[in-house]
Design an enzyme around this catalytic site. Structure first.
Site, PDB file in Angstrom:
ATOM      1  N   LYS A 156       3.045 -15.387   1.752  1.00 35.83           N
ATOM      2  CA  LYS A 156       2.933 -16.070   0.456  1.00 35.83           C
ATOM      3  C   LYS A 156       4.366 -16.412   0.058  1.00 35.83           C
ATOM      4  O   LYS A 156       4.872 -16.022  -1.002  1.00 35.83           O
ATOM      5  CB  LYS A 156       2.224 -15.136  -0.545  1.00 35.83           C
ATOM      6  CG  LYS A 156       1.823 -15.785  -1.844  1.00 35.83           C
ATOM      7  CD  LYS A 156       0.676 -16.761  -1.712  1.00 35.83           C
ATOM      8  CE  LYS A 156       0.405 -17.422  -3.055  1.00 35.83           C
ATOM      9  NZ  LYS A 156      -0.452 -18.620  -2.937  1.00 35.83           N
ATOM     10  N   TYR A 174       0.820  -1.218   0.000  1.00 36.08           N
ATOM     11  CA  TYR A 174       0.000   0.000   0.000  1.00 36.08           C
ATOM     12  C   TYR A 174       0.856   1.272   0.000  1.00 36.08           C
ATOM     13  O   TYR A 174       0.377   2.347  -0.311  1.00 36.08           O
ATOM     14  CB  TYR A 174      -0.951   0.032   1.196  1.00 36.08           C
ATOM     15  CG  TYR A 174      -2.080  -0.989   1.129  1.00 36.08           C
ATOM     16  CD1 TYR A 174      -2.228  -1.836   0.048  1.00 36.08           C
ATOM     17  CD2 TYR A 174      -3.003  -1.092   2.166  1.00 36.08           C
ATOM     18  CE1 TYR A 174      -3.250  -2.771  -0.002  1.00 36.08           C
ATOM     19  CE2 TYR A 174      -4.036  -2.023   2.117  1.00 36.08           C
ATOM     20  CZ  TYR A 174      -4.144  -2.862   1.030  1.00 36.08           C
ATOM     21  OH  TYR A 174      -5.166  -3.782   0.991  1.00 36.08           O
ATOM     22  N   ASP A 179      -5.534  -6.646   5.658  1.00 38.13           N
ATOM     23  CA  ASP A 179      -6.730  -5.888   5.292  1.00 38.13           C
ATOM     24  C   ASP A 179      -7.852  -6.860   4.928  1.00 38.13           C
ATOM     25  O   ASP A 179      -8.990  -6.771   5.415  1.00 38.13           O
ATOM     26  CB  ASP A 179      -6.361  -5.004   4.078  1.00 38.13           C
ATOM     27  CG  ASP A 179      -7.426  -3.989   3.741  1.00 38.13           C
ATOM     28  OD1 ASP A 179      -8.426  -3.913   4.471  1.00 38.13           O
ATOM     29  OD2 ASP A 179      -7.251  -3.268   2.734  1.00 38.13           O
TER      30      ASP A 179
END
Ligand code: NAD
Length: 360
Positions: free
Chosen positions: A193, A142, A249
């Protein structure tokens, strides 16, 4: 010495729910001589209308001086056509978070037994649910640079963002998560990930390294796609989850819905010294603003988190949480958590009931 609490009512249902929190905080302040000095300032759309900026300088000065900040919510259709950087969410909320370096976001997902019917999952899967999601809030994709939309050869546009974390950012959010796990069930699941993204390979390596300092905490790792599935399949397997900004989020909203109502969920965003901003997980709910039917409990519970984490008033936080439980036990429900046989109440009636429970 007084403890300065800055309340930012913001937009939409914000002023209505802030009024109820004000009653609760004023009461406990008086009952327990907590020495809270309550102040207010404008942020978001309300600040744009009054002062031409979503985060005016006067509000920034008060934020810096405050020991803790309690924000209701910002945004609404009236300001959606402004350039992105001037809107309430980016120009107001994200500005406060990044200027105060509030990197540690704590989002509990607790299912109140009284509201088990409100969850979209079967009661046996969610009853007793108590998860804490620790989300990194000021880094990751972000905020990473470079970012933008550019034109490639042949006039084809491409959008791009950068997913980046350095070691210090990972360590400081890791510390928040390990210490939270120590105070709870001592189980920490780090979500990444790492099978695909180098940035999360480093994330995993650092979490492993940090676990040596917290031998009592059982650290596990899970890929984010599996974590999304497990949250819906068997959510009670989790105690504390730690993850980056984007994964957090998404997962924290999913976890929120397991509990039935977004109107019940508080959150905390902390800096390195546990100074923080506390806010309900929900937005400004323009669809119900001004009708007196918004649920004030998420913000009241955010005030309890503030008392516990930033103001060293854990016993008062416990009392407020118990008062919320007791109004739910009595069957009082704002429309968002209403079910048949319960007593439907307004925003103000819910706030008054919490106050009455605190006086009892
Ligand atoms: P929202 O959370 O405002 O509303 C989603 C749904 O939940 C709506 O139906 C709303 O009526 C309901 N709801 C939310 N809070 C409630 C409460 N306390 N009591 C009862 N019902 C409640 O999300 P949205 O509709 O996606 O966004 C509305 C505005 O809020 C947008 O401008 C958005 O950008 C902004 N927003 C702000 C924040 C924040 O301030 N932290 C967070 C999310 C969205």
């Amino acid at each position: 010495m007084s403890k300065k609490v800055l309340v930012l009512p913001g937009d939409g249902i914000g002023p209505e729910i802030s009024a109820e929190v004000d009653k609760v905080l004023s009461l406990v302040n008086e009952q327990e001589s907590l020495g809270l000095a309550l102040d207010q300032a404008l942020v978001g759309g309300a600040a744009i209308d009054a002062e031409g900026s979503a985060f005016p300088e006067s509000t920034w000065q008060k934020c810096k001086m405050a020991d803790a900040i309690l924000l209701a919510c910002v945004g609404g259709p009236k300001w959606d056509s402004l350039p992105p950087a001037e809107r309430p969410e980016i120009g107001g909320l994200l500005q406060i978070r990044s200027r105060l370096d509030l990197f540690g976001n704590l989002r509990p997902a607790i299912l109140y037994p009284q509201l088990a019917d409100a969850s979209s999952l079967k009661p046996e899967l969610v009853s007793g649910l108590d998860i804490l999601i620790v989300r990194e809030l000021t880094g990751g994709i972000y905020f990473g640079q470079p970012r933008g939309i550019r034109e490639k050869e042949g006039g084809i546009r491409e959008g791009f963002n950068t997913y980046v974390y350095d070691e210090t950012e990972i360590r400081r959010i890791g510390k928040v998560a390990f210490e939270a796990a120590m105070k709870r069930g001592k189980k920490l699941c780090s979500v990444d990930k790492a099978n695909v993204l180098e940035v999360t390979m480093l994330w995993r390596e650092i979490m492993e390294d940090m676990s040596k300092d917290y031998p009592e905490v059982e650290l596990t790792h899970m890929y984010v796609d599996n974590a999304a599935m497990q949250l819906i399949r068997e959510p009670k397997q989790f105690d504390v989850i730690v993850t980056g900004n984007m994964f957090g989020d998404i997962l924290s909203d999913a976890a929120a819905m397991l509990t039935g109502s977004i109107g019940m969920l508080p959150s905390a965003s902390l800096d390195e010294n546990s100074k923080g901003m506390y806010e309900p997980c929900h937005g400004s709910a323009p669809d119900i603003a001004g009708q007196g039917i918004a649920n004030p409990l998420a913000m009241i519970l955010s005030a309890a988190m503030m008392l516990r984490h930033s103001l060293s008033c854990a016993a008062t936080a416990d009392r407020i949480e118990a008062a919320v439980e007791s109004v739910l036990d009595k069957g009082l429900r704002t429309p968002d958590i209403y079910s048949e046989g319960m007593q439907k109440v307004s925003t103000q009636e819910m706030g008054d009931a919490v106050v009455a429970a605190l006086k009892a």
